[in-house]
Scaffold this motif. Structure first.
Motif, PDB file in Angstrom:
ATOM      1  N   VAL A 117       0.768  -1.146  -0.096  1.00  0.00           N
ATOM      2  CA  VAL A 117      -0.183  -0.028  -0.116  1.00  0.00           C
ATOM      3  C   VAL A 117       0.876   1.235  -0.101  1.00  0.00           C
ATOM      4  O   VAL A 117       2.069   1.321   0.612  1.00  0.00           O
ATOM      5  N   GLY A 120      -3.209   4.209   3.400  1.00  0.00           N
ATOM      6  CA  GLY A 120      -4.385   3.387   4.021  1.00  0.00           C
ATOM      7  C   GLY A 120      -3.857   1.990   4.264  1.00  0.00           C
ATOM      8  O   GLY A 120      -2.689   1.901   4.844  1.00  0.00           O
ATOM      9  N   SER A 121      -4.845   1.087   4.329  1.00  0.00           N
ATOM     10  CA  SER A 121      -4.522  -0.142   4.812  1.00  0.00           C
ATOM     11  C   SER A 121      -5.495  -1.226   4.214  1.00  0.00           C
ATOM     12  O   SER A 121      -6.757  -0.914   3.670  1.00  0.00           O
ATOM     13  N   LEU A 122      -4.977  -2.533   4.254  1.00  0.00           N
ATOM     14  CA  LEU A 122      -5.952  -3.489   3.609  1.00  0.00           C
ATOM     15  C   LEU A 122      -6.131  -4.556   4.447  1.00  0.00           C
ATOM     16  O   LEU A 122      -5.228  -4.974   5.512  1.00  0.00           O
ATOM     17  N   HIS A 134      -9.727  -6.205   1.160  1.00  0.00           N
ATOM     18  CA  HIS A 134     -10.838  -5.243   1.515  1.00  0.00           C
ATOM     19  C   HIS A 134     -10.031  -4.001   2.202  1.00  0.00           C
ATOM     20  O   HIS A 134      -9.125  -4.318   3.034  1.00  0.00           O
ATOM     21  N   SER A 135     -10.286  -2.832   1.844  1.00  0.00           N
ATOM     22  CA  SER A 135      -9.850  -1.546   2.156  1.00  0.00           C
ATOM     23  C   SER A 135     -10.575  -1.141   3.785  1.00  0.00           C
ATOM     24  O   SER A 135     -11.737  -1.188   3.634  1.00  0.00           O
ATOM     25  N   SER A 140      -7.558   4.207   0.421  1.00  0.00           N
ATOM     26  CA  SER A 140      -6.490   3.349   0.349  1.00  0.00           C
ATOM     27  C   SER A 140      -5.975   3.133  -0.943  1.00  0.00           C
ATOM     28  O   SER A 140      -6.873   3.016  -2.057  1.00  0.00           O
ATOM     29  N   ARG A 141      -4.769   3.113  -1.131  1.00  0.00           N
ATOM     30  CA  ARG A 141      -4.175   2.869  -2.691  1.00  0.00           C
ATOM     31  C   ARG A 141      -3.185   1.632  -2.271  1.00  0.00           C
ATOM     32  O   ARG A 141      -2.306   1.563  -1.576  1.00  0.00           O
ATOM     33  N   ILE A 273      -9.182   3.005  -3.152  1.00  0.00           N
ATOM     34  CA  ILE A 273     -10.508   2.931  -2.538  1.00  0.00           C
ATOM     35  C   ILE A 273     -10.877   4.138  -1.600  1.00  0.00           C
ATOM     36  O   ILE A 273      -9.936   4.459  -0.599  1.00  0.00           O
ATOM     37  N   GLU A 276     -14.741   3.581   3.583  1.00  0.00           N
ATOM     38  CA  GLU A 276     -14.687   2.362   4.509  1.00  0.00           C
ATOM     39  C   GLU A 276     -15.886   1.339   4.161  1.00  0.00           C
ATOM     40  O   GLU A 276     -16.429   0.801   5.040  1.00  0.00           O
ATOM     41  N   ARG A 280     -15.908  -2.897  -0.205  1.00  0.00           N
ATOM     42  CA  ARG A 280     -14.855  -2.192  -1.106  1.00  0.00           C
ATOM     43  C   ARG A 280     -13.580  -3.114  -1.107  1.00  0.00           C
ATOM     44  O   ARG A 280     -13.236  -3.446  -0.169  1.00  0.00           O
ATOM     45  N   GLY A 281     -13.176  -3.480  -2.297  1.00  0.00           N
ATOM     46  CA  GLY A 281     -11.920  -4.173  -2.404  1.00  0.00           C
ATOM     47  C   GLY A 281     -11.931  -4.867  -3.704  1.00  0.00           C
ATOM     48  O   GLY A 281     -12.828  -4.734  -4.551  1.00  0.00           O
TER      49      GLY A 281
END
Length: 423
Positions: A117, A120-122, A134-135, A140-141, A273, A276, A280-281
């Protein structure tokens, strides 16, 4: 005296018998009359009912005719939207897999091991039993972990992924965003789709830098009313990109919706994304080397099938794709199947053994029947396109006849194939 008494008794008995017989006759005549009336009434009711049915049928035919005329009128009114019929499903996955992740081996709730990333976070999540990245943070990138993170896209490639579209009313907003970058991190291409279930304010747009060193962008908006016809609400949707040196094509569920002849070559890509959202993902990501040929024509496609069969007696393809672990054909497979159908119609006496092959992931107990079911699915698709099913025989080969090393992703991709053996 006794004789007189016996004579009187005989006369009384005869009289009683005659009266009884008369009574019975009257009773019988009355019953017959009643039965006759009942039958006549029943016949009359039946005739009335049949007449009503005939009249209703005529009325229904009249209404049906009126409805068909209305439908025809509506179809005529709809002709400007006939452009949807011209959308070409010409996607062909590249022949060499560079990156692939279906997240099946990832642990739920943990960061997907094949990704990185920039913001953001996954985490690994699941929808309807299908795992995805999933974000769990806004904006998130993320991009795949590659040996060279700044530049890993070849001149010719395909990229595929799945996204889940929720049902109407579940969430207020559902953005989809994707971008290409050059080796310095500058954006060279961007696609944005916004989906609001139940809300007519749905739209999409895109912008790309033009190729050939031209300092200019090319972009536009997507007609959502048209685009929405290709979406699957409450299901996973398949996105695909084909890039060939300068030609960019973008697909949704096998339908081409963007076709640009000259854009700048990208070096890498990112998914973005923005919120939240619980859905999303992305899932089932496949990056491969190879793409749709520049301005490929059907005549060329057909001659390729003819050439392969003339030279080797068979046509082998890795472009007939199925849902993971299933015998369900993906929409983008129909272009390849159409080539075979065209060949068979041109050569109506030819007979094919349609062989399904898998890689060695999973046991023979699973792969053998799966390959048979997949071969049967191809035969069924050809029959639906007008081919004589008598000239087709489905055979499942499982993983028993590999053509490449099953130890690598690229090898396994080559082994997952369909062969048309001329008989």
């Amino acid at each position: 005296m006794k004789k007189l008494l016996l004579l009187l008794l005989a006369m009384v008995a005869f009289s009683a018998t005659a009266d009884a017989q008369g009574f019975l006759k009257k009773l019988k005549d009355k019953a017959l009359e009643k039965a006759k009336d009942k039958i006549e009434n029943k016949v009359e009711r039946t005739v009335d009912k049949e007449m009503d049915a005939v009249l209703d049928g005529k009325k229904g035919q009249k209404n049906s005719k009126a409805k068909n005329q209305a439908d025809d009128a509506e179809a005529v009114d709809d002709t400007p939207d006939a452009v949807g019929q011209n959308q070409k499903s010409d996607f062909v996955r590249g022949s060499v897999i560079l990156f692939q992740d279906d997240f099946a081996n990832e642990q739920m709730g943990e960061f997907p091991s094949k990704w990185d990333v920039s913001d953001g976070s996954l985490e690994t999540a699941s929808i309807n039993g299908k795992k995805y990245a999933h974000s769990n943070a806004p904006d998130s990138r993320f991009s795949p972990l590659m040996e060279n993170m700044k530049s890993y896209l070849p001149d010719v490639f395909t990229l595929e992924w799945d996204e889940f579209f929720c049902k109407a009313g579940e969430i207020p907003d559902f953005p989809v965003e994707f971008q290409f970058l050059d080796a310095s991190g500058n954006q060279t291409g961007h696609i944005y789709l916004r989906y609001r279930p139940g809300n007519p304010d749905c739209y999409g747009n895109y912008t790309f830098k033009k190729g050939g060193g031209v300092d200019q962008n090319v972009g536009g908006s997507l007609d959502w009313d048209h685009l929405a016809k290709f979406t699957k609400v409450g299901q996973w949707n398949h996105f695909a990109i084909s890039f060939n040196k300068r030609a960019f094509k973008f697909y949704l569920n096998g339908n081409r919706i963007i076709n640009l002849p000259n854009v700048a070559a990208p070096a890498r890509f990112e998914f973005i994304i923005q919120d939240e959202n619980p859905y999303r993902g992305v899932a089932n990501v496949v990056l491969a080397k190879g793409a749709v040929e520049l301005y490929q024509r059907q005549a060329t496609d057909l001659s390729a099938v003819e050439k392969a069969i003339a030279e080797t007696g068979k046509f082998v393809t890795n472009n007939i794709l199925f849902e993971t672990g299933k015998a369900t054909l993906k929409p983008e497979s129909m272009e390849e199947i159409q080539k075979v159908a065209d060949y068979m119609k041109k050569n109506p006496s030819v007979r094919f053994e349609v062989q399904g092959h898998t890689d060695n992931q999973g046991s023979d107990k699973i792969n053998d029947p799966l390959s048979q079911q997949r071969a049967e699915a191809v035969v069924k698709a050809l029959a639906q396109l007008g081919c004589d099913e008598f000239n087709l025989r489905a055979v499942g080969k499982g993983s028993h006849e590999p053509v490449a090393d099953n130890k690598t992703d690229a090898g396994r991709a080559k082994n997952r194939r369909v062969e048309f053996i001329k008989k």
